[in-house]
Every structure is written in C-alpha cells, then in structure tokens.
Design a protein around this motif. Sequence first.
Motif, PDB file in Angstrom:
ATOM      1  N   GLN A   1      -7.832   7.619  13.885  1.00 24.08           N
ATOM      2  CA  GLN A   1      -7.252   8.370  12.793  1.00 24.08           C
ATOM      3  C   GLN A   1      -5.828   7.880  12.488  1.00 24.08           C
ATOM      4  N   LYS A   2      -5.096   7.477  13.531  1.00 28.57           N
ATOM      5  CA  LYS A   2      -3.755   6.912  13.316  1.00 28.57           C
ATOM      6  C   LYS A   2      -3.835   5.653  12.471  1.00 28.57           C
ATOM      7  N   GLU A   3      -4.840   4.870  12.745  1.00 31.47           N
ATOM      8  CA  GLU A   3      -5.010   3.616  11.986  1.00 31.47           C
ATOM      9  C   GLU A   3      -5.300   3.925  10.516  1.00 31.47           C
ATOM     10  N   GLU A   4      -6.138   4.928  10.251  1.00 30.17           N
ATOM     11  CA  GLU A   4      -6.444   5.315   8.875  1.00 30.17           C
ATOM     12  C   GLU A   4      -5.187   5.823   8.168  1.00 30.17           C
ATOM     13  N   SER A   5      -4.384   6.597   8.886  1.00 31.16           N
ATOM     14  CA  SER A   5      -3.139   7.120   8.327  1.00 31.16           C
ATOM     15  C   SER A   5      -2.174   5.968   8.023  1.00 31.16           C
ATOM     16  N   ARG A   6      -2.094   5.031   8.935  1.00 31.65           N
ATOM     17  CA  ARG A   6      -1.224   3.850   8.744  1.00 31.65           C
ATOM     18  C   ARG A   6      -1.693   3.041   7.539  1.00 31.65           C
ATOM     19  N   GLN A   7      -3.004   2.842   7.449  1.00 29.71           N
ATOM     20  CA  GLN A   7      -3.574   2.087   6.338  1.00 29.71           C
ATOM     21  C   GLN A   7      -3.316   2.813   5.008  1.00 29.71           C
ATOM     22  N   ALA A   8      -3.428   4.115   4.992  1.00 29.50           N
ATOM     23  CA  ALA A   8      -3.186   4.912   3.783  1.00 29.50           C
ATOM     24  C   ALA A   8      -1.725   4.793   3.352  1.00 29.50           C
ATOM     25  N   LYS A   9      -0.807   4.832   4.342  1.00 29.98           N
ATOM     26  CA  LYS A   9       0.629   4.700   4.041  1.00 29.98           C
ATOM     27  C   LYS A   9       0.930   3.311   3.469  1.00 29.98           C
ATOM     28  N   LEU A  10       0.311   2.276   4.073  1.00 31.68           N
ATOM     29  CA  LEU A  10       0.511   0.910   3.570  1.00 31.68           C
ATOM     30  C   LEU A  10      -0.021   0.771   2.139  1.00 31.68           C
ATOM     31  N   ALA A  11      -1.192   1.358   1.899  1.00 34.34           N
ATOM     32  CA  ALA A  11      -1.776   1.289   0.562  1.00 34.34           C
ATOM     33  C   ALA A  11      -0.893   2.019  -0.446  1.00 34.34           C
ATOM     34  N   LEU A  12      -0.377   3.165  -0.057  1.00 35.54           N
ATOM     35  CA  LEU A  12       0.506   3.934  -0.927  1.00 35.54           C
ATOM     36  C   LEU A  12       1.792   3.152  -1.217  1.00 35.54           C
ATOM     37  N   ALA A  14       2.136  -0.092  -1.145  1.00 36.16           N
ATOM     38  CA  ALA A  14       1.762  -1.212  -2.007  1.00 36.16           C
ATOM     39  C   ALA A  14       1.611  -0.747  -3.456  1.00 36.16           C
ATOM     40  N   GLU A  15       1.008   0.436  -3.653  1.00 33.83           N
ATOM     41  CA  GLU A  15       0.864   0.985  -5.005  1.00 33.83           C
ATOM     42  C   GLU A  15       2.227   1.262  -5.628  1.00 33.83           C
ATOM     43  N   ARG A  16       3.146   1.807  -4.829  1.00 27.02           N
ATOM     44  CA  ARG A  16       4.505   2.088  -5.334  1.00 27.02           C
ATOM     45  C   ARG A  16       5.205   0.793  -5.743  1.00 27.02           C
ATOM     46  N   ARG A  17       5.095  -0.242  -4.874  1.00 26.27           N
ATOM     47  CA  ARG A  17       5.726  -1.530  -5.207  1.00 26.27           C
ATOM     48  C   ARG A  17       5.130  -2.101  -6.490  1.00 26.27           C
ATOM     49  N   ALA A  18       3.823  -2.018  -6.612  1.00 29.73           N
ATOM     50  CA  ALA A  18       3.157  -2.519  -7.817  1.00 29.73           C
ATOM     51  C   ALA A  18       3.620  -1.728  -9.044  1.00 29.73           C
ATOM     52  N   GLU A  19       3.742  -0.419  -8.915  1.00 31.13           N
ATOM     53  CA  GLU A  19       4.207   0.417 -10.034  1.00 31.13           C
ATOM     54  C   GLU A  19       5.654   0.075 -10.399  1.00 31.13           C
ATOM     55  N   GLU A  20       6.504  -0.108  -9.401  1.00 29.83           N
ATOM     56  CA  GLU A  20       7.908  -0.498  -9.651  1.00 29.83           C
ATOM     57  C   GLU A  20       7.973  -1.856 -10.337  1.00 29.83           C
ATOM     58  N   GLN A  21       7.141  -2.798  -9.903  1.00 27.30           N
ATOM     59  CA  GLN A  21       7.106  -4.129 -10.518  1.00 27.30           C
ATOM     60  C   GLN A  21       6.647  -4.020 -11.975  1.00 27.30           C
ATOM     61  N   ARG A  22       5.624  -3.197 -12.218  1.00 24.67           N
ATOM     62  CA  ARG A  22       5.133  -3.007 -13.586  1.00 24.67           C
ATOM     63  C   ARG A  22       6.227  -2.415 -14.469  1.00 24.67           C
ATOM     64  N   LYS A  23       6.969  -1.439 -13.946  1.00 26.46           N
ATOM     65  CA  LYS A  23       8.066  -0.836 -14.717  1.00 26.46           C
ATOM     66  C   LYS A  23       9.171  -1.851 -14.986  1.00 26.46           C
ATOM     67  N   ARG A  24       9.499  -2.688 -13.986  1.00 27.24           N
ATOM     68  CA  ARG A  24      10.517  -3.735 -14.203  1.00 27.24           C
ATOM     69  C   ARG A  24      10.071  -4.695 -15.297  1.00 27.24           C
ATOM     70  N   GLU A  25       8.800  -5.075 -15.250  1.00 25.54           N
ATOM     71  CA  GLU A  25       8.264  -5.991 -16.260  1.00 25.54           C
ATOM     72  C   GLU A  25       8.277  -5.352 -17.643  1.00 25.54           C
ATOM     73  N   GLU A  26       7.960  -4.062 -17.724  1.00 19.46           N
ATOM     74  CA  GLU A  26       8.007  -3.353 -19.009  1.00 19.46           C
ATOM     75  C   GLU A  26       9.433  -3.310 -19.555  1.00 19.46           C
TER      76      GLU A  26
END
Length: 131
Positions: A1-12, A14-26
Amino acid sequence: QKEESRQAKLALAAERRAEEQRKREEREEERRCAEVRRCVERLVKQLEREAEQGELYCICRKPYNPTWFYISCDTCGDWFHGKCVGINAKQGSRIVEYVCDACSRTTGRTTRWVSGAAGDPAAAAAPSRHS
C-alpha cells in the motif's frame, strides 16, 4: 500500500508539472501573440501615415519634395533623391542611363555616364592627359 501511495504521489506531481508547463507555454504563446499584434498595429499606423503623406520615394522612404533633385532608375523606374544616392544635379545631367543599387545587384548593369563626364568612376580612374 505504501508503494501505491508513493506511485500516486509521483503521478500527481507529474500531472502538476505538466499542468505548470502547459500554463507556461500558454503564457508564452499569449506574449508572442501580443507582440505580433503590436507589430501589426505599428505597421498599419505607418502605412496610414504614408497614405496620408502620399507616395514615398527613395531608399529613405520620404514623400516628394519639389525642391530636391531626383533621379529615376532606368531599369525599375523608382525615383531617388540625388543626395541619398550620391549624385548631384550637375552629375545627373551627365548620366546616360542611371541604374540604382538594387537593379545593379540583380541585373549586373551599372550607371552609364557621358564619356569622360565628371562623376564617371571610369573617368576618375583614367590617367589625366595633363599629367
């Protein structure tokens, strides 16, 4: 379960970084569009001013002034201020065919002067008969 939580945090993260990059590009795209709009507005204003002034001549792009000496290119028909192309009225009267710099570059033709005329580069390079 710790691994799933860690993976979820990493995915989140990554999504934030992608969203920030998209906003910078906009924001960058908006900045570029605004700059293009400003350039177009400046160009439109310049064209409107030129239209109000009448036709523009010469490499300096100034309107006609009846007190200035002009010379017309025999190749393209454009008019130039003698001062801007280094030819005064007296020299102009000794030209057989005037070819502007732009036409000279594209056609290889050059201005032709009355033989031995003052201002003729060939005459200036020739040795003087009085030497």
